[in-house]
Design an enzyme around this catalytic site. Sequence first.
Site, PDB file in Angstrom:
ATOM      1  N   SER A   9       0.637  -1.292   0.096  1.00  0.00           N
ATOM      2  CA  SER A   9      -0.284  -0.021   0.015  1.00  0.00           C
ATOM      3  C   SER A   9       0.919   1.252   0.015  1.00  0.00           C
ATOM      4  O   SER A   9       1.698   1.567   0.871  1.00  0.00           O
ATOM      5  CB  SER A   9      -0.882   0.179   1.215  1.00  0.00           C
ATOM      6  OG  SER A   9      -1.235   1.313   1.471  1.00  0.00           O
ATOM      7  N   HIS A  33      -0.918  -1.052  -4.540  1.00  0.00           N
ATOM      8  CA  HIS A  33      -2.376  -0.732  -4.083  1.00  0.00           C
ATOM      9  C   HIS A  33      -2.298   0.648  -3.416  1.00  0.00           C
ATOM     10  O   HIS A  33      -1.596   1.108  -3.042  1.00  0.00           O
ATOM     11  CB  HIS A  33      -2.414  -1.646  -2.885  1.00  0.00           C
ATOM     12  CG  HIS A  33      -3.647  -1.750  -2.055  1.00  0.00           C
ATOM     13  ND1 HIS A  33      -4.894  -2.610  -2.253  1.00  0.00           N
ATOM     14  CD2 HIS A  33      -4.036  -0.880  -0.931  1.00  0.00           C
ATOM     15  CE1 HIS A  33      -5.693  -2.178  -1.600  1.00  0.00           C
ATOM     16  NE2 HIS A  33      -5.290  -1.258  -0.636  1.00  0.00           N
ATOM     17  N   ASP A  35      -4.661   3.449  -1.903  1.00  0.00           N
ATOM     18  CA  ASP A  35      -5.763   3.853  -0.990  1.00  0.00           C
ATOM     19  C   ASP A  35      -6.268   5.158  -0.970  1.00  0.00           C
ATOM     20  O   ASP A  35      -5.566   5.979  -0.734  1.00  0.00           O
ATOM     21  CB  ASP A  35      -5.183   3.621   0.527  1.00  0.00           C
ATOM     22  CG  ASP A  35      -5.053   2.164   0.841  1.00  0.00           C
ATOM     23  OD1 ASP A  35      -6.062   1.235   0.833  1.00  0.00           O
ATOM     24  OD2 ASP A  35      -4.030   1.710   1.286  1.00  0.00           O
ATOM     25  N   MET A  37      -9.035   7.772   0.015  1.00  0.00           N
ATOM     26  CA  MET A  37     -10.105   8.364   1.010  1.00  0.00           C
ATOM     27  C   MET A  37     -10.428   9.523   0.863  1.00  0.00           C
ATOM     28  O   MET A  37      -9.996  10.424   0.488  1.00  0.00           O
ATOM     29  CB  MET A  37      -9.277   7.870   2.256  1.00  0.00           C
ATOM     30  CG  MET A  37      -8.501   6.683   2.593  1.00  0.00           C
ATOM     31  SD  MET A  37      -7.541   6.844   4.095  1.00  0.00           S
ATOM     32  CE  MET A  37      -6.816   5.050   4.324  1.00  0.00           C
ATOM     33  N   HIS A  66      -8.320   1.183  -4.259  1.00  0.00           N
ATOM     34  CA  HIS A  66      -9.199   0.760  -3.127  1.00  0.00           C
ATOM     35  C   HIS A  66      -9.889   2.111  -2.799  1.00  0.00           C
ATOM     36  O   HIS A  66      -9.090   2.749  -2.106  1.00  0.00           O
ATOM     37  CB  HIS A  66      -8.391   0.033  -2.065  1.00  0.00           C
ATOM     38  CG  HIS A  66      -9.052  -0.274  -0.910  1.00  0.00           C
ATOM     39  ND1 HIS A  66      -8.660  -0.380   0.590  1.00  0.00           N
ATOM     40  CD2 HIS A  66     -10.638  -0.241  -0.308  1.00  0.00           C
ATOM     41  CE1 HIS A  66      -9.596  -0.571   1.396  1.00  0.00           C
ATOM     42  NE2 HIS A  66     -10.736  -0.624   0.596  1.00  0.00           N
ATOM     43  N   MET A  68     -12.162   4.035  -0.782  1.00  0.00           N
ATOM     44  CA  MET A  68     -12.993   4.305   0.449  1.00  0.00           C
ATOM     45  C   MET A  68     -13.752   5.659   0.325  1.00  0.00           C
ATOM     46  O   MET A  68     -13.228   6.620   1.019  1.00  0.00           O
ATOM     47  CB  MET A  68     -11.898   4.123   1.673  1.00  0.00           C
ATOM     48  CG  MET A  68     -11.557   2.778   1.949  1.00  0.00           C
ATOM     49  SD  MET A  68      -9.848   2.940   2.891  1.00  0.00           S
ATOM     50  CE  MET A  68      -8.531   2.950   1.409  1.00  0.00           C
ATOM     51  N   MET A 137     -11.581  -6.262   4.795  1.00  0.00           N
ATOM     52  CA  MET A 137     -10.778  -5.242   5.757  1.00  0.00           C
ATOM     53  C   MET A 137     -10.333  -5.845   6.911  1.00  0.00           C
ATOM     54  O   MET A 137     -11.489  -6.172   7.617  1.00  0.00           O
ATOM     55  CB  MET A 137     -11.662  -3.906   5.859  1.00  0.00           C
ATOM     56  CG  MET A 137     -11.510  -3.088   4.556  1.00  0.00           C
ATOM     57  SD  MET A 137      -9.965  -2.611   4.030  1.00  0.00           S
ATOM     58  CE  MET A 137      -8.897  -1.672   5.455  1.00  0.00           C
ATOM     59  N   ASP A 175      -6.704  -6.828   3.880  1.00  0.00           N
ATOM     60  CA  ASP A 175      -5.819  -5.648   3.865  1.00  0.00           C
ATOM     61  C   ASP A 175      -6.327  -5.039   5.319  1.00  0.00           C
ATOM     62  O   ASP A 175      -7.285  -4.888   5.742  1.00  0.00           O
ATOM     63  CB  ASP A 175      -6.687  -4.784   2.847  1.00  0.00           C
ATOM     64  CG  ASP A 175      -6.206  -3.258   2.634  1.00  0.00           C
ATOM     65  OD1 ASP A 175      -5.223  -2.963   3.404  1.00  0.00           O
ATOM     66  OD2 ASP A 175      -6.716  -2.376   1.919  1.00  0.00           O
TER      67      ASP A 175
END
Length: 217
Positions: A9, A33, A35, A37, A66, A68, A137, A175
Amino acid sequence: MKRMIVAPSMLSADFSCLKKDIDLVNANADIIHLDIMDGVFVPNISYGTPVVKTICKFARIPVEAHLMIVEPQKFFADYKSYGVSSISVHYEACNHLDRTVNQIKELGMKAGVAINPHTGVGLLEDIVKVADYILVMSVNPGFGGQKYIPYSTKKIAELKKIINQNNPNCLIEVDGGVTVENIGEIARAGADIVVAGSAVFSAPDAAEAIRKLQSAV
Ligand code: DX5
Ligand code: ZN
């Protein structure tokens, strides 16, 4: 012999030398990966489009995002144009999950469904028939460097059964809080892919940490 697919990540990368860490991941890992957010779905904001675009430009291995975030579909076409190869959206963020998963696939990307720790895997019996992977998760999403939630292992094993019965091609990605210490139990429960942030970027030798995670069976 089957080996673990490892996706570092970039949330835990050194943002002052991002290219150095992208190259390290390119040379040693399987997937990059990302992330994403939004400060709404999760209580933190990570990074956005310019950073995603830059990482994709230098990536030599597949990039997964990913998301979120709420309304993730707003970003699918842009991410595709940058070269992202798979996108996961949260079960808890999508009112029309089947439609959202199909939108990702129609753009030619792999589609993942991410679930928060409190979301039971029994709810996924139908969506595993459509999704390419389920992202379990194993921490509450929003931050890197948290501790693995112990009940996640049981969830992975239960999900593996559901997948075997409904669509054995659907992969399991885990993850949050993955380390060289707990990778064995995660692998035995049925994970195919693991995300690792701090276990890679805080290790004295990141390449060696990736190799150790990959060798878990
Ligand atoms: C958390 C993210 C994870 C996380 C992984 O919301 O989805 O990808 O950054 O970091 P570690 O491995 O440090 O838990
Ligand atoms: Zn993640």
